[in-house]
Design a protein around this motif. Structure first.
Motif, PDB file in Angstrom:
ATOM      1  N   PRO A  52       5.112 -48.151 -56.013  1.00 15.74           N
ATOM      2  CA  PRO A  52       6.138 -48.200 -56.786  1.00 15.74           C
ATOM      3  C   PRO A  52       6.430 -49.684 -57.355  1.00 15.74           C
ATOM      4  O   PRO A  52       6.370 -50.768 -56.653  1.00 15.74           O
ATOM      5  CB  PRO A  52       7.285 -48.085 -55.654  1.00 15.74           C
ATOM      6  N   SER A  53       6.972 -49.810 -58.516  1.00 13.70           N
ATOM      7  CA  SER A  53       7.238 -50.987 -59.163  1.00 13.70           C
ATOM      8  C   SER A  53       8.308 -50.873 -60.398  1.00 13.70           C
ATOM      9  O   SER A  53       8.429 -49.924 -60.970  1.00 13.70           O
ATOM     10  CB  SER A  53       5.795 -51.545 -59.899  1.00 13.70           C
ATOM     11  N   LEU A  65       7.870 -48.387 -45.796  1.00 11.64           N
ATOM     12  CA  LEU A  65       6.490 -47.708 -45.703  1.00 11.64           C
ATOM     13  C   LEU A  65       5.337 -48.867 -45.351  1.00 11.64           C
ATOM     14  O   LEU A  65       4.498 -48.376 -44.928  1.00 11.64           O
ATOM     15  CB  LEU A  65       6.170 -47.092 -47.060  1.00 11.64           C
ATOM     16  N   SER A  66       5.537 -49.848 -46.095  1.00 10.19           N
ATOM     17  CA  SER A  66       4.683 -50.885 -46.212  1.00 10.19           C
ATOM     18  C   SER A  66       4.562 -51.517 -44.237  1.00 10.19           C
ATOM     19  O   SER A  66       3.274 -51.722 -43.833  1.00 10.19           O
ATOM     20  CB  SER A  66       4.902 -52.054 -46.827  1.00 10.19           C
ATOM     21  N   LEU A  67       5.686 -51.638 -43.980  1.00  5.24           N
ATOM     22  CA  LEU A  67       5.697 -51.999 -42.606  1.00  5.24           C
ATOM     23  C   LEU A  67       5.001 -51.049 -41.456  1.00  5.24           C
ATOM     24  O   LEU A  67       4.049 -51.370 -40.655  1.00  5.24           O
ATOM     25  CB  LEU A  67       6.955 -52.430 -41.677  1.00  5.24           C
ATOM     26  N   ALA A  68       5.245 -49.732 -41.654  1.00  3.37           N
ATOM     27  CA  ALA A  68       4.789 -48.644 -40.806  1.00  3.37           C
ATOM     28  C   ALA A  68       3.257 -48.597 -41.044  1.00  3.37           C
ATOM     29  O   ALA A  68       2.242 -48.583 -40.244  1.00  3.37           O
ATOM     30  CB  ALA A  68       5.324 -47.282 -41.351  1.00  3.37           C
ATOM     31  N   ASN A  69       2.743 -48.890 -42.407  1.00  2.00           N
ATOM     32  CA  ASN A  69       1.324 -48.522 -42.701  1.00  2.00           C
ATOM     33  C   ASN A  69       0.593 -49.796 -41.895  1.00  2.00           C
ATOM     34  O   ASN A  69      -0.616 -49.590 -41.549  1.00  2.00           O
ATOM     35  CB  ASN A  69       1.235 -48.874 -44.459  1.00  2.00           C
ATOM     36  N   LEU A 122       8.282 -46.417 -36.607  1.00  4.01           N
ATOM     37  CA  LEU A 122       8.515 -46.786 -37.751  1.00  4.01           C
ATOM     38  C   LEU A 122       8.552 -45.692 -38.670  1.00  4.01           C
ATOM     39  O   LEU A 122       9.120 -46.003 -40.026  1.00  4.01           O
ATOM     40  CB  LEU A 122       7.261 -47.736 -37.923  1.00  4.01           C
ATOM     41  N   ILE A 123       7.381 -44.497 -38.867  1.00  6.06           N
ATOM     42  CA  ILE A 123       7.226 -43.634 -39.880  1.00  6.06           C
ATOM     43  C   ILE A 123       8.706 -42.884 -39.810  1.00  6.06           C
ATOM     44  O   ILE A 123       8.931 -42.349 -40.873  1.00  6.06           O
ATOM     45  CB  ILE A 123       6.055 -42.722 -39.317  1.00  6.06           C
ATOM     46  N   GLU A 124       9.201 -42.413 -38.738  1.00  2.34           N
ATOM     47  CA  GLU A 124      10.546 -41.635 -38.733  1.00  2.34           C
ATOM     48  C   GLU A 124      11.281 -42.471 -39.600  1.00  2.34           C
ATOM     49  O   GLU A 124      12.142 -41.723 -40.377  1.00  2.34           O
ATOM     50  CB  GLU A 124      10.962 -41.515 -37.273  1.00  2.34           C
ATOM     51  N   HIS A 125      11.850 -43.842 -39.328  1.00  2.00           N
ATOM     52  CA  HIS A 125      12.507 -44.532 -40.201  1.00  2.00           C
ATOM     53  C   HIS A 125      12.008 -44.619 -41.711  1.00  2.00           C
ATOM     54  O   HIS A 125      13.214 -44.294 -42.532  1.00  2.00           O
ATOM     55  CB  HIS A 125      12.530 -46.234 -39.734  1.00  2.00           C
ATOM     56  N   ALA A 126      11.007 -44.669 -42.029  1.00  5.90           N
ATOM     57  CA  ALA A 126      10.343 -44.574 -43.373  1.00  5.90           C
ATOM     58  C   ALA A 126      10.674 -43.179 -44.070  1.00  5.90           C
ATOM     59  O   ALA A 126      11.277 -43.228 -45.028  1.00  5.90           O
ATOM     60  CB  ALA A 126       8.999 -44.986 -43.380  1.00  5.90           C
ATOM     61  N   LYS A 127      10.373 -42.117 -43.250  1.00  2.00           N
ATOM     62  CA  LYS A 127      10.853 -40.819 -43.668  1.00  2.00           C
ATOM     63  C   LYS A 127      12.198 -40.651 -43.788  1.00  2.00           C
ATOM     64  O   LYS A 127      12.588 -39.948 -44.945  1.00  2.00           O
ATOM     65  CB  LYS A 127      10.426 -39.751 -42.545  1.00  2.00           C
ATOM     66  N   ASN A 128      13.177 -40.954 -43.187  1.00  2.00           N
ATOM     67  CA  ASN A 128      14.691 -40.852 -43.204  1.00  2.00           C
ATOM     68  C   ASN A 128      14.887 -41.634 -44.406  1.00  2.00           C
ATOM     69  O   ASN A 128      15.823 -41.161 -44.993  1.00  2.00           O
ATOM     70  CB  ASN A 128      15.357 -41.117 -41.830  1.00  2.00           C
ATOM     71  N   GLU A 167      -0.602 -39.690 -44.404  1.00  3.45           N
ATOM     72  CA  GLU A 167       0.789 -39.265 -44.369  1.00  3.45           C
ATOM     73  C   GLU A 167       1.466 -40.065 -45.088  1.00  3.45           C
ATOM     74  O   GLU A 167       2.489 -40.169 -46.153  1.00  3.45           O
ATOM     75  CB  GLU A 167       1.193 -39.072 -43.110  1.00  3.45           C
ATOM     76  N   ILE A 168       1.374 -41.527 -44.646  1.00  2.00           N
ATOM     77  CA  ILE A 168       2.197 -42.593 -45.157  1.00  2.00           C
ATOM     78  C   ILE A 168       1.801 -42.855 -46.970  1.00  2.00           C
ATOM     79  O   ILE A 168       2.583 -43.098 -47.535  1.00  2.00           O
ATOM     80  CB  ILE A 168       1.963 -43.908 -44.454  1.00  2.00           C
TER      81      ILE A 168
END
Length: 229
Positions: A20-21, A160-164, A181-187, A80-81
Motif C-alpha cells: 500500500p502506498s 501487517l509488517s510487524l506480524a510478517n 500479532l496476526i489477530e491484531h492485524a486482522k482486526n 495469509e499475511i
C-alpha cells in the motif's frame, strides 16, 4: 538495454503482493514474496527468441534442523499475511485514485468559475480530507516534517509488517506471539475495510452523484464581431 555482462538474481522467493502506498507508480519489476519451500525448481531465462533453462534444488540449511511441519506452518501463515497485504494495497489504491479525481474536479472548477462552483469546490476539499482520514487507518497520518520521524499511532500496514517479520523469523513454527500479532492485524484490517466500504457507499457516492451533474465543458458562448453597428 546495455551491452555487456548482465546479472539476474533469484532470492528464492515467490512473486509477492503489492504494498500500500499514497502514490501510484508504474511498476517496473515484480514484488518479492514468500520464500519458497525446499524442493526442485526450474529456472528459465528468456532473451528475444533465446531461452535457457536449468533445474535447481533448494534445500534447508542443515545447521537449523527445521522440520517440514514447521516450514509448512511458516509458509502458510506468510501467505495469509501476504493476502491481507494485497487486500490492503487494493483498498489504498482505490482511495488514492479517488483522491486524485477529487483534486482534478477541484482544480477544474476553480478554473471554470470559482464563485459559481464554490459549494462543489468545498465538497471536493471535504471529501479529500475524509479520504486522508481513511488512508491514515492503513498508512498512519502523513507527516511532512523533515528528518527521521516515526509515528507511534498503530496502523494496518505497520501491524501487517510487524506480524510478517515475526513469522518469517521463526525457525520452528508459529508461536502464540505470532498468532496474537496476526489477530491484531486482522482486526485492524477488517475495521479499515469496513470504514472504506462505508465511505464509498455513502459519502463518495453522494459526492460522485453531485459532481456528475455539472457540465465541465470549458467551451464558452462565442460572440460575433463586426465593424457594422
Amino acid at each position: 538495454k546495455e551491452t555487456g555482462f548482465q546479472k539476474w538474481t533469484w532470492y528464492l522467493n515467490e512473486k509477492g503482493a503489492d504494498r500500500p502506498s499514497r502514490t501510484i507508480r508504474k511498476r517496473t519489476n515484480e514484488p518479492g514474496g514468500v520464500r519458497v519451500k525446499p524442493g526442485t525448481y526450474k529456472i528459465a531465462l528468456h532473451f528475444g527468441d533465446k531461452m535457457s533453462e536449468q533445474m535447481i534444488t533448494v534445500e534447508n540449511d542443515p545447521r537449523l534442523n527445521k522440520s517440514m511441519n514447521s516450514i509448512n506452518e511458516v509458509y502458510i501463515t506468510s501467505k495469509e499475511i501476504e493476502n491481507m497485504s494485497q487486500l490492503s494495497a487494493d483498498a489504498v489504491k482505490q482511495l488514492v485514485e479517488s483522491k486524485k479525481i477529487a483534486a482534478k474536479y477541484q482544480s477544474e472548477l476553480k478554473t471554470l468559475d470559482k464563485e459559481k462552483y464554490k459549494d462543489e469546490i468545498k465538497s471536493s476539499k471535504d471529501i479529500t480530507k475524509k479520504i486522508d482520514e481513511v488512508l491514515a487507518l492503513f498508512l498512519g497520518k502523513e507527516d511532512r516534517r523533515q528528518g527521521l520521524v516515526r509515528s507511534t499511532d498503530p496502523n494496518i500496514n505497520g501491524r501487517l509488517s510487524l506480524a510478517n517479520r515475526y513469522v518469517r523469523s521463526r525457525q520452528n513454527g508459529i508461536t502464540a506471539t505470532e498468532n496474537r500479532l496476526i489477530e491484531h492485524a486482522k482486526n485492524a484490517l477488517q475495521n479499515g475495510l469496513e470504514k472504506t466500504n462505508t465511505f464509498f457507499n455513502e459519502e463518495w457516492k453522494a459526492y460522485k452523484n453531485t459532481l456528475e451533474t455539472i457540465n465541465l465543458s470549458t467551451f464558452k458562448d462565442v460572440k460575433v464581431f463586426s465593424m457594422d453597428k
